[in-house]
Design a protein around this motif. Structure first.
Motif, PDB file in Angstrom:
ATOM      1  N   PRO A   1      42.885 -30.020   0.273  1.00 40.40           N
ATOM      2  CA  PRO A   1      44.220 -29.800  -0.523  1.00 40.40           C
ATOM      3  C   PRO A   1      44.464 -28.262  -0.678  1.00 40.40           C
ATOM      4  CG  PRO A   1      42.285 -30.214  -1.947  1.00 40.40           C
ATOM      5  CD  PRO A   1      41.597 -30.124  -0.496  1.00 40.40           C
TER       6      PRO A   1
ATOM      7  N   HIS B   1      47.994 -25.849  -3.546  1.00 43.16           N
ATOM      8  CA  HIS B   1      47.970 -24.784  -4.447  1.00 43.16           C
ATOM      9  C   HIS B   1      46.483 -24.112  -4.780  1.00 43.16           C
ATOM     10  CE1 HIS B   1      47.716 -28.366  -6.691  1.00 43.16           C
ATOM     11  NE2 HIS B   1      49.189 -28.580  -6.527  1.00 43.16           N
ATOM     12  N   SER B   2      45.687 -24.087  -3.506  1.00 44.33           N
ATOM     13  CA  SER B   2      44.405 -23.507  -3.619  1.00 44.33           C
ATOM     14  C   SER B   2      44.325 -21.920  -3.500  1.00 44.33           C
ATOM     15  CB  SER B   2      43.442 -24.148  -2.566  1.00 44.33           C
ATOM     16  OG  SER B   2      43.679 -23.622  -1.572  1.00 44.33           O
ATOM     17  N   GLY B   3      43.278 -21.472  -3.651  1.00 43.68           N
ATOM     18  CA  GLY B   3      43.267 -19.918  -3.437  1.00 43.68           C
ATOM     19  C   GLY B   3      43.952 -19.246  -4.575  1.00 43.68           C
TER      20      GLY B   3
ATOM     21  N   THR C   1      41.603 -26.373  -7.286  1.00 44.88           N
ATOM     22  CA  THR C   1      40.271 -26.583  -6.767  1.00 44.88           C
ATOM     23  C   THR C   1      40.301 -25.316  -5.593  1.00 44.88           C
ATOM     24  OG1 THR C   1      40.778 -28.211  -5.315  1.00 44.88           O
ATOM     25  CG2 THR C   1      39.677 -28.752  -7.201  1.00 44.88           C
ATOM     26  N   GLY C   2      40.980 -24.201  -5.721  1.00 48.22           N
ATOM     27  CA  GLY C   2      40.928 -23.231  -4.757  1.00 48.22           C
ATOM     28  C   GLY C   2      39.750 -22.333  -4.962  1.00 48.22           C
TER      29      GLY C   2
ATOM     30  N   PHE D   1      39.242 -19.300  -6.246  1.00 47.63           N
ATOM     31  CA  PHE D   1      38.899 -18.823  -7.736  1.00 47.63           C
ATOM     32  C   PHE D   1      38.682 -19.823  -8.698  1.00 47.63           C
ATOM     33  CE2 PHE D   1      40.258 -16.885 -11.474  1.00 47.63           C
ATOM     34  CZ  PHE D   1      39.255 -15.635 -11.374  1.00 47.63           C
TER      35      PHE D   1
ATOM     36  N   ARG E   1      37.175 -22.771  -8.020  1.00 53.32           N
ATOM     37  CA  ARG E   1      36.073 -23.359  -7.879  1.00 53.32           C
ATOM     38  C   ARG E   1      34.919 -22.210  -8.451  1.00 53.32           C
ATOM     39  NH1 ARG E   1      36.036 -26.181  -2.015  1.00 53.32           N
ATOM     40  NH2 ARG E   1      33.893 -26.279  -2.092  1.00 53.32           N
TER      41      ARG E   1
ATOM     42  N   ARG F   1      45.296 -32.323  -7.280  1.00 52.61           N
ATOM     43  CA  ARG F   1      46.291 -33.084  -6.819  1.00 52.61           C
ATOM     44  C   ARG F   1      45.578 -34.131  -5.959  1.00 52.61           C
ATOM     45  NH1 ARG F   1      50.814 -30.454  -2.891  1.00 52.61           N
ATOM     46  NH2 ARG F   1      48.964 -30.897  -1.679  1.00 52.61           N
TER      47      ARG F   1
ATOM     48  N   LEU G   1      39.936 -35.780  -2.244  1.00 54.86           N
ATOM     49  CA  LEU G   1      39.584 -34.819  -0.935  1.00 54.86           C
ATOM     50  C   LEU G   1      38.891 -33.802  -1.245  1.00 54.86           C
ATOM     51  CD1 LEU G   1      43.313 -35.419   0.561  1.00 54.86           C
ATOM     52  CD2 LEU G   1      41.236 -36.576   1.168  1.00 54.86           C
ATOM     53  N   SER G   2      38.696 -33.263  -2.671  1.00 56.93           N
ATOM     54  CA  SER G   2      38.363 -31.940  -2.546  1.00 56.93           C
ATOM     55  C   SER G   2      36.943 -31.874  -2.257  1.00 56.93           C
ATOM     56  CB  SER G   2      38.469 -31.518  -4.429  1.00 56.93           C
ATOM     57  OG  SER G   2      37.124 -32.062  -4.965  1.00 56.93           O
ATOM     58  N   GLY G   3      36.310 -30.500  -2.117  1.00 54.54           N
ATOM     59  CA  GLY G   3      35.142 -30.458  -1.277  1.00 54.54           C
ATOM     60  C   GLY G   3      33.974 -30.346  -2.339  1.00 54.54           C
TER      61      GLY G   3
ATOM     62  N   TYR H   1      45.289 -34.201 -12.426  1.00 57.69           N
ATOM     63  CA  TYR H   1      45.476 -33.352 -13.537  1.00 57.69           C
ATOM     64  C   TYR H   1      45.704 -33.865 -14.782  1.00 57.69           C
ATOM     65  CZ  TYR H   1      46.773 -30.060  -9.824  1.00 57.69           C
ATOM     66  OH  TYR H   1      46.728 -29.315  -8.766  1.00 57.69           O
TER      67      TYR H   1
ATOM     68  N   ALA I   1      44.250 -22.285 -12.341  1.00 56.28           N
ATOM     69  CA  ALA I   1      43.807 -21.687 -11.313  1.00 56.28           C
ATOM     70  C   ALA I   1      44.872 -21.978 -10.172  1.00 56.28           C
ATOM     71  CB  ALA I   1      42.375 -21.762 -10.890  1.00 56.28           C
ATOM     72  N   ILE I   2      45.960 -21.687 -10.330  1.00 56.22           N
ATOM     73  CA  ILE I   2      47.265 -22.210  -9.385  1.00 56.22           C
ATOM     74  C   ILE I   2      47.880 -21.075  -9.013  1.00 56.22           C
ATOM     75  CG2 ILE I   2      49.181 -23.696  -9.124  1.00 56.22           C
ATOM     76  CD1 ILE I   2      47.200 -25.921 -10.497  1.00 56.22           C
ATOM     77  N   HIS I   3      48.689 -20.888  -7.932  1.00 52.96           N
ATOM     78  CA  HIS I   3      49.555 -20.128  -7.590  1.00 52.96           C
ATOM     79  C   HIS I   3      50.870 -20.284  -8.383  1.00 52.96           C
ATOM     80  CE1 HIS I   3      47.654 -17.768  -4.491  1.00 52.96           C
ATOM     81  NE2 HIS I   3      47.346 -18.789  -3.903  1.00 52.96           N
TER      82      HIS I   3
ATOM     83  N   HIS J   1      53.603 -22.858  -7.766  1.00 53.88           N
ATOM     84  CA  HIS J   1      53.454 -24.221  -8.093  1.00 53.88           C
ATOM     85  C   HIS J   1      53.344 -24.626  -9.391  1.00 53.88           C
ATOM     86  CE1 HIS J   1      52.585 -24.306  -3.720  1.00 53.88           C
ATOM     87  NE2 HIS J   1      51.685 -23.482  -3.860  1.00 53.88           N
TER      88      HIS J   1
ATOM     89  N   PHE K   1      54.929 -28.082 -11.443  1.00 59.64           N
ATOM     90  CA  PHE K   1      54.687 -29.276 -11.776  1.00 59.64           C
ATOM     91  C   PHE K   1      53.841 -29.373 -12.918  1.00 59.64           C
ATOM     92  CE2 PHE K   1      50.457 -27.669 -11.073  1.00 59.64           C
ATOM     93  CZ  PHE K   1      49.651 -28.703 -11.706  1.00 59.64           C
TER      94      PHE K   1
ATOM     95  N   VAL L   1      45.130 -17.365 -14.909  1.00 65.69           N
ATOM     96  CA  VAL L   1      44.378 -16.420 -14.237  1.00 65.69           C
ATOM     97  C   VAL L   1      45.025 -15.706 -13.031  1.00 65.69           C
ATOM     98  CG1 VAL L   1      42.353 -17.609 -15.170  1.00 65.69           C
ATOM     99  CG2 VAL L   1      43.215 -18.252 -12.893  1.00 65.69           C
TER     100      VAL L   1
END
Lengths: 474, 474, 474
Positions: free
Chosen positions: B463, B466-468, C29-30, C32, C34, C52, C56-58, C69, C82-84, C87, C90, C106
């Motif tokens: 996904p 909006h990761s990172g 779950t990007g 940062f 994580r 989202r 699927l998240s690692g 969410y 922890a989202i850009h 985004h 939503f 953050v």
């Protein structure tokens, strides 16, 4: 570099906000009052000035009102008293309005202990119904105005009312300052004395080294300038620039380094003699022990100078001339000096010992930086300052001994019965090392360790069952 | 210098005050208990000691009472347990009196992980009704007595009850200490281990450099002392003082500096190979990466020694003798060496490269001081440690290469097939620089950057929406 | 070294505890998210991720749940976003669930001032019912993962709700970070810009010195390489490595040191002319004054380089060759230079002055370390930076003057009418010292002191009764 405080560029944004700002009243439109008020205004506070002649007061940013003391006092329950102590008396007239309010005393005096009681305590006597907080006296008007908070970002806060203190500390932090709670209002005296101090812990080390330096200098001038002038009519005054300092500086460094370790040995002997660690040391010994770090840093400064003075030797005109004339002499007399392995060994050894001693010395200096020493635990600190410290002393003493090595034999050294400076400078370090060596022997070190863990000789019965805390300190 | 804590001079003033001081009970009249109790008394607390044999306990300042444990427990709801862990059991008898009170565990052990659970947790099992707080174990009795809080002003506080912790931290701050909250009582183990550590992060770098140093030393003795003795019957032992160290130290500095950057490259290669940054590195690599700062500082120490050892060259007897005999030789043979521009260029270049490399190295060292590195943001820190660090490595490697420059050609260099040390010391830095150069090429750096931003190869669906967080770290 | 944060080894112990951990939700779950989530989990928090595509998240440590969410939002009243920023929209769908909850922004941007308002303020507009706190943006994912918190342990927290801020700061401290309160949400812009800065205060000093350096370099190449080539056909290019830098560096050090003191003098003249200290200085002067510390440190760097470049002189091939040929010449012509006392005096004096100047310069550098300058009070700071600073400038200027001493007379110095660099570099320091000398005279220093204490000329009436705070700042 550092995100220190609010700045003016964020001002417009604060205006937009619907958030109602806290109002702070400042009594007094002098330099410090204005600086502090404007800074608080920049940081989002609503600021009101109280003044004797409100209509006459000078430039203020738009948005700051100036009014009479009584009016200004009505506006906020937190009032900063930016007025000299001599004028505090007029506050008694406002006693009723000030009832229950927080009065922040920011005043400083001109001399240490100028008045019997602190300004803040005096204020609390004049306005007994108010909650007095001492703060901001360590910050300068200039620093507040310019925003360069390099020094004195420390704000010491004290007061008897916890909540008032908290509010004042919050203001300090919003202004980008480091506010620390110093306890009840009784701490105000100390806080007021703080900004008047000028390196109190450095006085003894600096006076001591200045005295020793003058002694070594006079001694050296007699030996190295006056003596050759009297007996050989040689003008050696140019030695005053480098040669003589480079005899004084290593002597200073070695003597002072030894003086760092001498009080610890004296204290140990006293404790052994008294059989307890719980009786106080003489005052001078206590003060000496507290100054050891400063003494050591002064010694390091001299060692640093000695190193550079030594390294410039080969670029000096005098040295080049002397070396050249030696070569020319050898050729003229057609006699070449053979290579002398002993001289090479001695020469290289004393240089190597000196370098290693200096290296450890620099290491000690770095670990005495506050940010480094705050990060080591007690065990690590003692390892560095005691083990490495003694190793440094041993190396530096050995450096001086080997330096003398080749020359101790020569009888031509005494001039007017005066030995060279390096012989003098060896007295204290050798004494310290011998005493330390004796104290390290089990017959002394065992009782000493027990005493330093709290054991007392002579006390007829001592409840040892669960005393001590498993820590052995020297 | 610093306003650290209350001092005795303010004592009389405290007496005047009508303000009723807080009472604190201390169990145990051992060294640490006494020191802490007296210090608290000086700072305005009312202090009561609990002791097994109250009538036998020694000297205490006037105003401090000593009584039985039970009586002392009644006096305050905050009790400092300054007793060895082995004697805690008697507290079970007092369980009722201690109900709901704050017990402060200040104990330390003699070894790391001496007991399965921490002393504070053991105490909480013994007296389940009390609120246990761990604190003050990092401070030494001596520091409390003498007031020299150079090291170990840090007090780590933990406990499960927030208010109790807050009260203990307030006491610490009044005593001039820096109290930091370390969370729940589970942190006690770590806090108890802390004062027993002796530079844990320095062990690997120091052992590594000691090993390398011994290897280089033996190698150099064989090449530079034994070889000439065997083949030319020349006594070169005096080289042990300066010449040989000055071959070992630069080799050490260069190798260790390269070892600072090697683990980062290994980690990057591992990440590239695995296609993710979320799997753990091998333990040894993790530890190596955490020690890089210490490794770098050890390398800097060797570089510093190399610089001074180099600068003293012209004042060495051996060097002066050799230069003089050269001149004398030239005159005797009536043959003067012409000026060689290439030699001048090579000589000056390697010196200049070395100086610039050392300068950047010192800069790196300064920025690793905690007070400096705390003031830079992440981007600035990475700029210094990565960009400037690699530049330093490049300059120092070039310095060594150019130093060898004139001599790489000479066949007389190998002695018993052993190349000089500087050739050995070039192996790691050259490897690191070549690997780094490869990793910097777009075909490797692009996927690496993506991986380090959180991207994972192979994970069928990720996904990414909006990761990172917009941060690219290496 | 430092007890920075919780670590994984204490994890099992936390499991045993009956103490119920606080739950924190992380949206995103990007990388940062994580890193921060895992770190909080290690430190004893119960962590829930909102995603989202939760299925699927690692990889996540056991014990961490990933859910939608909305579900994740239900689990805690503290949600880390922890989202850009792109985004954030939503979140409006979840507005109801987020009502009254604490949202921690953050995020960072890619450029300074990328958006008109800060991300945190944008978030507060999108979800008006939530309490927004800005935090953690200065910490890097890598630092959280690896535990090496060398840089960026600083966490700046701001927000309009005090309690929310307090909770976020508590989390930060549990994670081993240094959390500082930066006030209301309006500070978010500055906090978001902070990690994007790259040494903002160093730009002006570095550009200035780069410019000056290039000028000196070109000047020196013309004088010392091109001129001898044109007139004497001599190849002096090897001077580029050491000789020419060692003319540029001292010139740079002296000029920059003088430029540290020039703005203070300009400001004093402006204040004298205007008769008040309350009107603003021109922007460039303000900025210059704020950069003085950085300018001084750049000057110190050049001085340091000059010192080492000077100390290596005697080991240079060129210098050895020149000295030797001098000796050989003397012998061949059978004429020995007599010892010249004046030359010895001049030579030793300029070296000694230089060493003392450098020593004081290093002292100034050490006191500008943050941990040292935080420990001195304002009076001590001003003593060091002003008194010692001017003494350094005087010594360094004298060093250069005496260095020139023997050569000022020689007419052969001008090449193409260009004087040597050291003559150029004396212009600014001499100007500064002359101006300072004039300002120190009572006729100027008295009104200046009054102005700097807040007195204003021209203001018809000024309420001086209790203005001023007894502080005299320059």
């Amino acid at each position: 570099m550092e995100k220190t405080s609010c700045n003016e560029t964020s001002l417009p944004m604060k205006m937009k906000s619907s958030f109602k700002p806290e109002t702070v009243t400042v009594f007094g439109t002098g330099d410090f009052g204005r600086s502090l008020g404007n800074k608080m205004f920049q940081c989002g506070y609503s600021v009101v000035f109280g003044s004797r002649n409100p209509e006459l007061s000078g430039l203020h940013p738009k948005g700051i009102e100036v009014m009479s003391y009584a009016e200004a006092a009505h506006r906020s329950d937190l009032i900063i008293i930016a007025i000299h102590r001599e004028h505090y008396t007029f506050l008694t007239e406002l006693a009723e309005e000030l009832q229950g309010k927080i009065l922040v005393d920011v005043s400083n005096n001109l001399k240490l202990n100028q008045y019997p009681e602190s300004n803040a305590e005096y204020l609390s006597q004049l306005v007994p119904g108010a909650k007095i907080v001492k703060a901001f006296n360590t910050v300068s008007a200039w620093a507040l105005q310019s925003g360069t908070l390099d020094a004195s970002r420390q704000v010491f806060v004290c007061g008897d009312d916890k909540e008032s203190k908290q509010r004042v500390m919050d203001i300090g932090r919003t202004l980008g300052l480091i506010a620390t709670d110093q306890g009840s209002l009784m701490a105000a005296k100390e806080i007021e004395n703080y900004p008047l101090q000028l390196f109190p812990m450095w006085k003894f080390p600096l006076y001591l080294s200045a005295g020793l330096c003058v002694f070594y200098f006079v001694y050296s001038v007699i030996r190295d300038v006056i003596y050759p002038y009297v007996y050989e009519k040689k003008d050696q005054t140019f030695a005053l620039a480098i040669s003589i300092p480079n005899r004084i500086f290593p002597g200073m460094a070695l003597s002072l380094l030894a003086l760092v370790y001498l009080p610890g040995i004296m204290a140990a002997i006293l404790q052994l003699y008294r059989g307890t660690k719980y009786s106080h040391f003489p005052k001078w010994l206590d003060h000496w022990m507290l100054c050891r770090k400063q003494l050591g840093l002064v010694a390091l400064a001299f060692a640093f100078l000695h190193v550079i003075y030594t390294l410039v030797i080969p670029i000096r005109y005098y040295v080049r001339w002397k070396l050249n004339s030696k070569v020319i002499n050898q050729i003229k007399t057609n006699k070449t000096d053979p290579f002398n392995t002993t001289t090479a060994w001695l020469g290289d050894s004393y240089v190597a010992l000196g370098i290693l001693g200096f290296f450890l010395f620099v290491l000690l200096g770095i670990t005495s930086l506050p940010s480094v020493s705050n990060m080591v635990n007690w065990r690590e600190f003692r390892f560095i300052q005691s083990k490495l410290g003694y190793l440094t002393l041993i190396l530096c003493t050995a450096h001086t001994l080997v330096f003398g090595g080749k020359r101790f034999l020569s009888p031509s050294l005494l001039r007017w019965y005066l030995p060279p400076i390096y012989v003098l400078s060896l007295i204290i370090p050798c004494t310290v090392l011998v005493l330390k060596f004796i104290l390290v022997m089990p017959c002394f070190s065992r009782p000493l360790t027990r005493i330093q863990q709290g054991w007392e000789r002579m006390s007829k019965a001592s409840p040892k069952a669960h005393s001590g805390n498993g820590k052995a300190e020297v």
